[in-house]
Design an enzyme around this catalytic site. Sequence first.
Site, PDB file in Angstrom:
ATOM      1  N   HIS A 256      28.759 -34.340   2.745  1.00  0.00           N
ATOM      2  CA  HIS A 256      29.473 -35.616   2.887  1.00  0.00           C
ATOM      3  C   HIS A 256      29.541 -36.315   1.541  1.00  0.00           C
ATOM      4  O   HIS A 256      28.595 -36.239   0.765  1.00  0.00           O
ATOM      5  CB  HIS A 256      28.767 -36.525   3.915  1.00  0.00           C
ATOM      6  CG  HIS A 256      29.659 -37.603   4.433  1.00  0.00           C
ATOM      7  ND1 HIS A 256      29.867 -38.781   3.759  1.00  0.00           N
ATOM      8  CD2 HIS A 256      30.430 -37.673   5.548  1.00  0.00           C
ATOM      9  CE1 HIS A 256      30.716 -39.527   4.442  1.00  0.00           C
ATOM     10  NE2 HIS A 256      31.074 -38.877   5.523  1.00  0.00           N
ATOM     11  N   GLU A 314      31.245 -34.361  11.819  1.00  0.00           N
ATOM     12  CA  GLU A 314      32.196 -33.466  12.491  1.00  0.00           C
ATOM     13  C   GLU A 314      31.511 -32.344  13.262  1.00  0.00           C
ATOM     14  O   GLU A 314      32.085 -31.798  14.194  1.00  0.00           O
ATOM     15  CB  GLU A 314      33.182 -32.866  11.476  1.00  0.00           C
ATOM     16  CG  GLU A 314      33.831 -33.865  10.545  1.00  0.00           C
ATOM     17  CD  GLU A 314      34.838 -34.782  11.217  1.00  0.00           C
ATOM     18  OE1 GLU A 314      34.687 -35.020  12.433  1.00  0.00           O
ATOM     19  OE2 GLU A 314      35.749 -35.254  10.529  1.00  0.00           O
TER      20      GLU A 314
HETATM   21  N1  COA Z   1      30.121 -25.727   2.145  1.00  0.00           N
HETATM   22  C1  COA Z   1      29.993 -25.137   0.957  1.00  0.00           C
HETATM   23  N2  COA Z   1      29.965 -25.782  -0.218  1.00  0.00           N
HETATM   24  C2  COA Z   1      30.099 -27.114  -0.176  1.00  0.00           C
HETATM   25  C3  COA Z   1      30.220 -27.805   1.037  1.00  0.00           C
HETATM   26  C4  COA Z   1      30.226 -27.063   2.233  1.00  0.00           C
HETATM   27  N3  COA Z   1      30.354 -27.653   3.416  1.00  0.00           N
HETATM   28  N4  COA Z   1      30.326 -29.125   0.784  1.00  0.00           N
HETATM   29  C5  COA Z   1      30.269 -29.257  -0.543  1.00  0.00           C
HETATM   30  N5  COA Z   1      30.136 -28.038  -1.131  1.00  0.00           N
HETATM   31  C6  COA Z   1      30.041 -27.760  -2.557  1.00  0.00           C
HETATM   32  C7  COA Z   1      31.450 -27.737  -3.132  1.00  0.00           C
HETATM   33  O1  COA Z   1      32.000 -26.446  -3.100  1.00  0.00           O
HETATM   34  C8  COA Z   1      31.229 -28.236  -4.537  1.00  0.00           C
HETATM   35  O2  COA Z   1      30.867 -27.140  -5.337  1.00  0.00           O
HETATM   36  P1  COA Z   1      31.249 -27.128  -6.916  1.00  0.00           P
HETATM   37  O3  COA Z   1      30.391 -28.203  -7.514  1.00  0.00           O
HETATM   38  O4  COA Z   1      30.854 -25.752  -7.314  1.00  0.00           O
HETATM   39  O5  COA Z   1      32.722 -27.394  -7.007  1.00  0.00           O
HETATM   40  C9  COA Z   1      30.048 -29.168  -4.411  1.00  0.00           C
HETATM   41  O6  COA Z   1      29.405 -28.851  -3.182  1.00  0.00           O
HETATM   42  C10 COA Z   1      30.459 -30.616  -4.356  1.00  0.00           C
HETATM   43  O7  COA Z   1      31.576 -30.733  -3.506  1.00  0.00           O
HETATM   44  P2  COA Z   1      32.546 -31.991  -3.512  1.00  0.00           P
HETATM   45  O8  COA Z   1      33.779 -31.663  -2.727  1.00  0.00           O
HETATM   46  O9  COA Z   1      32.718 -32.534  -4.878  1.00  0.00           O
HETATM   47  O10 COA Z   1      31.617 -32.977  -2.767  1.00  0.00           O
HETATM   48  P3  COA Z   1      32.038 -34.130  -1.878  1.00  0.00           P
HETATM   49  O11 COA Z   1      30.832 -34.942  -1.773  1.00  0.00           O
HETATM   50  O12 COA Z   1      33.266 -34.812  -2.311  1.00  0.00           O
HETATM   51  O13 COA Z   1      32.355 -33.355  -0.519  1.00  0.00           O
HETATM   52  C11 COA Z   1      33.084 -32.992   1.629  1.00  0.00           C
HETATM   53  C12 COA Z   1      32.364 -33.931   0.694  1.00  0.00           C
HETATM   54  C13 COA Z   1      32.924 -33.512   3.042  1.00  0.00           C
HETATM   55  C14 COA Z   1      34.598 -32.997   1.280  1.00  0.00           C
HETATM   56  C15 COA Z   1      32.509 -31.560   1.521  1.00  0.00           C
HETATM   57  O14 COA Z   1      31.141 -31.561   1.736  1.00  0.00           O
HETATM   58  C16 COA Z   1      33.222 -30.569   2.434  1.00  0.00           C
HETATM   59  O15 COA Z   1      34.313 -30.084   2.091  1.00  0.00           O
HETATM   60  N6  COA Z   1      32.618 -30.256   3.616  1.00  0.00           N
HETATM   61  C17 COA Z   1      33.238 -29.341   4.551  1.00  0.00           C
HETATM   62  C18 COA Z   1      34.370 -30.027   5.285  1.00  0.00           C
HETATM   63  C19 COA Z   1      33.892 -31.060   6.269  1.00  0.00           C
HETATM   64  O16 COA Z   1      32.947 -30.852   7.025  1.00  0.00           O
HETATM   65  N7  COA Z   1      34.576 -32.227   6.278  1.00  0.00           N
HETATM   66  C20 COA Z   1      34.254 -33.324   7.139  1.00  0.00           C
HETATM   67  C21 COA Z   1      33.678 -34.451   6.364  1.00  0.00           C
HETATM   68  S1  COA Z   1      33.085 -35.759   7.390  1.00  0.00           S
END
Ligand code: COA
Length: 377
Positions: A256, A314
Amino acid sequence: MADDLHRGLEGITVAETRLSSIDGENGVLVVGGFPLDELAPNATFEETLFVLYEDRLPTESELADFQSELADSRRVHPDAIDTVVDAAERGLPAMDAVRMGIAAASLTRDGEEDPHTDAKLAVAQLPTVAAAYWRAREGDDPVEPREDLGHAANYLYMLDGETPSEERVRGLETYLNSVVDHGLNASTFTARTIVSTESDVISAVTGAVGALKGPLHGGAPGPVLDMLRDAQAADDPADLVQEILDSGERVMGFGHRVYDVRDPRAAVLQSAAEEFYAGREERAFFEAAREFEDVAVDVLAEHRPDLRLETNVEFYTAVLLNGVGVPKELFTPTFAVARTGGWTAHCLEQLENNRLIRPRAAYVGENDREWTPLADR
Ligand code: COA
């Protein structure tokens, strides 16, 4: 790059709110002044809405009045139903149908534009629109709303024409309460921006639905459900998680932007799902999801020891909504059913002390181009 550039407005505070408070470091969410685990499993959705709108719990008679006001506003204009049915028959995404259907709530407005009336119309009609879409997708006629049922019960009733059990209603209600508001997320910010121009609340909700449609915001629980079904069929869920990561994909339902720890909504929804599935044949699905969570957290920790990737809202949304009988195609519209409460409460809050939301952009284009006539290009 401009020194004061804040892409995505991350970390920028643009409004004061009393609606919800998020402590991402410690995983605490407070809604309307109540810790989430105090409010979500106990309140009806109408009580939660009243708390957001009025900043206090309703008395018995206030709640009865509020419930009947909402129940009286559930009917969507017939032209809007036709549009929603048409959208379903053309195979348009559910959220497109919801956007078109809710925009037409203005057609049912009786009298002058008024933010409080519009807020109730939008909240009352969104479930009717979502259910009509689903019925049409299944080749069935819409089910008329029933005024004697509460908001959550009536939504379930409009999906299949059957009076839902108390357990299904409680499960859905806990879900709706858990996701009703969550700070200035993209759709809520959209809604506040729209009313900040002194536009109307139905326009704000319509815009917010558009923002919620995007997969970066409201789209994860459907893929979570697919993944959990794959996990149930897999020999070893750890292999499935590893396969997802090896193919460069993300494990849906984990991680998240705001929470450094487990999303507090996951705990509340897990308890609600556990209660719902207890004693049912489908309990195995809940158990498999629990097991998958543990396995996935371990594999993710090995994959990214620098991060703490735990379940977000989710994950158990998918488990709970699947249990109470919301079809996967309606997961995001059902999120909108809940969030309309937050969107409209934010609109009313914005209007209490309005200031036009108008950030700046750093210009990176040219400054002194010379005009070339069309014939010479
Ligand atoms: N599975 C695998 N790797 C993940 C991950 C997951 N669920 N969530 C984050 N990461 C990794 C990313 O690949 C990224 O790697 P990098 O540094 O090598 O690029 C790193 O963690 C940071 O990700 P980032 O997208 O910058 O973090 P964020 O805090 O913005 O991400 C989400 C938040 C929710 C977008 C992300 O965790 C995600 O895509 N989760 C899966 C989708 C999901 O469940 N969405 C519902 C959200 S309520």
